[in-house]
Design an enzyme around this catalytic site. Structure first.
Site, PDB file in Angstrom:
ATOM      1  N   ARG A 131      18.334  85.386 -19.305  1.00  0.00           N
ATOM      2  CA  ARG A 131      18.098  85.836 -20.684  1.00  0.00           C
ATOM      3  C   ARG A 131      17.522  84.730 -21.569  1.00  0.00           C
ATOM      4  O   ARG A 131      16.895  85.012 -22.589  1.00  0.00           O
ATOM      5  CB  ARG A 131      19.377  86.444 -21.261  1.00  0.00           C
ATOM      6  CG  ARG A 131      19.561  87.885 -20.790  1.00  0.00           C
ATOM      7  CD  ARG A 131      20.979  88.360 -20.931  1.00  0.00           C
ATOM      8  NE  ARG A 131      21.771  87.908 -19.812  1.00  0.00           N
ATOM      9  CZ  ARG A 131      23.065  87.644 -19.863  1.00  0.00           C
ATOM     10  NH1 ARG A 131      23.719  87.787 -20.989  1.00  0.00           N
ATOM     11  NH2 ARG A 131      23.697  87.235 -18.788  1.00  0.00           N
ATOM     12  N   GLU A 161      31.802  80.776 -17.411  1.00  0.00           N
ATOM     13  CA  GLU A 161      32.937  81.571 -17.901  1.00  0.00           C
ATOM     14  C   GLU A 161      33.413  82.476 -16.764  1.00  0.00           C
ATOM     15  O   GLU A 161      34.589  82.741 -16.605  1.00  0.00           O
ATOM     16  CB  GLU A 161      32.489  82.415 -19.105  1.00  0.00           C
ATOM     17  CG  GLU A 161      33.621  83.047 -19.884  1.00  0.00           C
ATOM     18  CD  GLU A 161      33.123  83.962 -20.997  1.00  0.00           C
ATOM     19  OE1 GLU A 161      31.897  84.108 -21.162  1.00  0.00           O
ATOM     20  OE2 GLU A 161      33.978  84.566 -21.670  1.00  0.00           O
TER      21      GLU A 161
END
Ligand code: AMP
Length: 171
Positions: free
Chosen positions: A59, A96
């Site tokens: 992204r 994460e």
């Protein structure tokens, strides 16, 4: 609340349970929201000379390529393992969710070249810190990092001490 907030869709438990995924596809799909996010991500970096934008797969490519055009800079992709055809420098880091490797072409920068790093989301900061380290290992200079979204609770900034950081939406 920033007017761009409504273009970010929160998806609970994606891609794994417990993760609240911030989906930026509605923002990309709106010409006005996409344009204003690029304008806002450029923000302080309009005044800070750079030569290239480094966008982080995947992204970061979407925002990074548009930002490179906006600022009149070149674009360098920081890609996942095995995607770049030339000789690369690589770094592995924690996410994460899971872990990852980033690679950049070894000849992407000239010595001391000023570079702006771009990604969609600053979460724990592991990805951005790895990208900055990789860029510096290749002899370039990081002028700063810019994001569409910063997830404040995850304290990603703590992994980027002393660096200039800009985020459009702080969630
Ligand atoms: P981190 O290394 O933890 O800062 O994670 C940043 C990278 O993972 C970015 O490239 C994001 O695209 C992605 N990411 C991490 N957490 C999220 C989230 N909650 N929603 C959307 N993307 C995320």
């Amino acid at each position: 609340m920033n007017e761009l907030r409504r273009f970010v869709r929160d998806v609970p438990d994606f891609p794994t349970p417990g993760i609240l995924f911030r989906d930026i596809t509605p923002l990309l799909a709106s010409p006005e929201a996409f344009a204003s996010s690029i304008d806002a991500m450029a923000g302080p970096f309009r005044e800070i000379p750079a030569r290239k934008v480094v966008g982080i797969e995947a992204r970061g490519f979407m925002f990074g390529a548009a930002l490179a055009r906006e600022l009149g800079l070149g674009f360098v992709p920081a890609r996942k393992a095995g995607k770049l055809p030339g000789r690369t420098e690589r770094i592995s880091y924690g996410l994460e969710y899971g872990s990852n490797v980033l690679e950049v072409h070894a000849d992407a920068f000239s010595p001391g070249e000023p570079v702006l790093i771009v990604d969609d989301v600053l979460a724990t900061g592991g990805t951005a810190a790895a990208a900055a380290e990789l860029v510096e290992r290749l002899g370039a200079r990081v002028t700063g990092l810019t994001f569409c979204i910063e997830l404040a609770d995850l304290q990603g900034r703590s992994k980027l001490p002393g660096r200039r950081i800009h985020a459009v939406l702080v969630l």
